[in-house]
Design a protein around this motif. Structure first.
Motif, short mmCIF file in Angstrom:
data_model
loop_
_atom_site.label_atom_id
_atom_site.label_comp_id
_atom_site.label_asym_id
_atom_site.label_seq_id
_atom_site.Cartn_x
_atom_site.Cartn_y
_atom_site.Cartn_z
N ARG A 209 -6.43 2.66 9.63
CA ARG A 209 -5.37 1.99 8.88
C ARG A 209 -4.54 1.16 9.83
NH1 ARG A 209 -4.08 7.60 5.77
NH2 ARG A 209 -6.15 7.77 4.87
N TYR A 210 -4.34 -0.07 9.46
CA TYR A 210 -3.57 -1.00 10.29
C TYR A 210 -2.32 -1.40 9.55
CZ TYR A 210 -7.81 -1.30 13.07
OH TYR A 210 -8.88 -0.99 13.86
N ILE A 211 -1.18 -1.20 10.20
CA ILE A 211 0.09 -1.58 9.59
C ILE A 211 0.77 -2.64 10.44
CG2 ILE A 211 0.43 0.63 8.41
CD1 ILE A 211 2.37 1.41 10.67
N SER A 212 1.61 -3.42 9.80
CA SER A 212 2.35 -4.48 10.46
C SER A 212 3.53 -3.89 11.23
CB SER A 212 2.87 -5.47 9.42
OG SER A 212 3.80 -6.36 10.00
N ALA A 213 3.66 -4.26 12.49
CA ALA A 213 4.81 -3.82 13.28
C ALA A 213 6.09 -4.44 12.75
CB ALA A 213 4.61 -4.18 14.75
N ALA A 214 5.98 -5.64 12.19
CA ALA A 214 7.16 -6.36 11.72
C ALA A 214 7.69 -5.83 10.39
CB ALA A 214 6.85 -7.85 11.59
N THR A 215 6.77 -5.49 9.46
CA THR A 215 7.21 -5.14 8.11
C THR A 215 6.88 -3.70 7.69
OG1 THR A 215 5.13 -5.86 7.08
CG2 THR A 215 6.87 -7.54 7.37
N GLY A 216 5.98 -3.04 8.42
CA GLY A 216 5.55 -1.71 8.03
C GLY A 216 4.51 -1.71 6.92
N ARG A 217 4.12 -2.88 6.48
CA ARG A 217 3.15 -3.04 5.40
C ARG A 217 1.74 -2.73 5.89
NH1 ARG A 217 1.68 -8.99 2.99
NH2 ARG A 217 -0.08 -8.34 1.72
N GLU A 218 0.92 -2.08 5.03
CA GLU A 218 -0.47 -1.87 5.38
C GLU A 218 -1.22 -3.20 5.29
OE1 GLU A 218 -3.86 0.37 3.14
OE2 GLU A 218 -2.82 1.83 4.40
#
Length: 138
Positions: free
Chosen positions: A114-123
């Motif tokens: 699973r990859y999440i955005s460091a900026a938004t926390g979105r998957e």
């Protein structure tokens, strides 16, 4: 002839019930293996994978071993990262998991990246890889 079928039927029922017990035992064994692997692998986290990616968590979810990565590709937006990377990432992740985790997969354990955005926390991406996914690479 009827005398032959009754014992055969009893044998098949016993085998079917026994296979359910075996399936339950395998499930419990897989869950224990996944818990132990997650606990051991988590000891070294967080871990930098490349200039944009960091492995931040490894967890056990039943018979699934879930790896969570954080991607920091600023100034790119989440949508751009998804558009540019989804298919390429899927191929690379599947090939890597199939090459390194074959024994887990053969046991019925699913590996999730699973990859999440460091900026938004979105998957951004999620790939749940099982043994049959490796067949497409052969």
């Amino acid at each position: 002839m009827g005398k032959f079928y009754l014992p055969l039927f009893a044998l098949l029922v016993t085998a079917a019930l026994g296979s359910g017990d075996m399936a339950d035992k395998i499930k419990i064994q897989n869950e224990n293996v996944v818990k132990a692997a997650a606990a051991e692998l988590s000891k070294t986290l967080p871990k930098r994978v490349d200039p944009f990616t960091q492995l931040v968590a490894i967890s056990a979810e039943g018979q699934m071993l879930a790896y969570t990565f954080k991607i920091d590709a600023a100034p790119k937006s989440d949508e751009t990262i998804i558009k540019e990377g989804a298919e390429r990432m899927k191929r690379n992740v599947t090939a890597g998991i199939c090459a390194t985790s074959n024994r887990f997969l053969q046991s019925g354990i699913v590996i999730s990246y699973r990859y999440i955005s460091a900026a938004t926390g979105r998957e951004l991406f999620r790939y749940d890889i099982k043994e049959s996914d490796c067949d497409t690479l052969r």
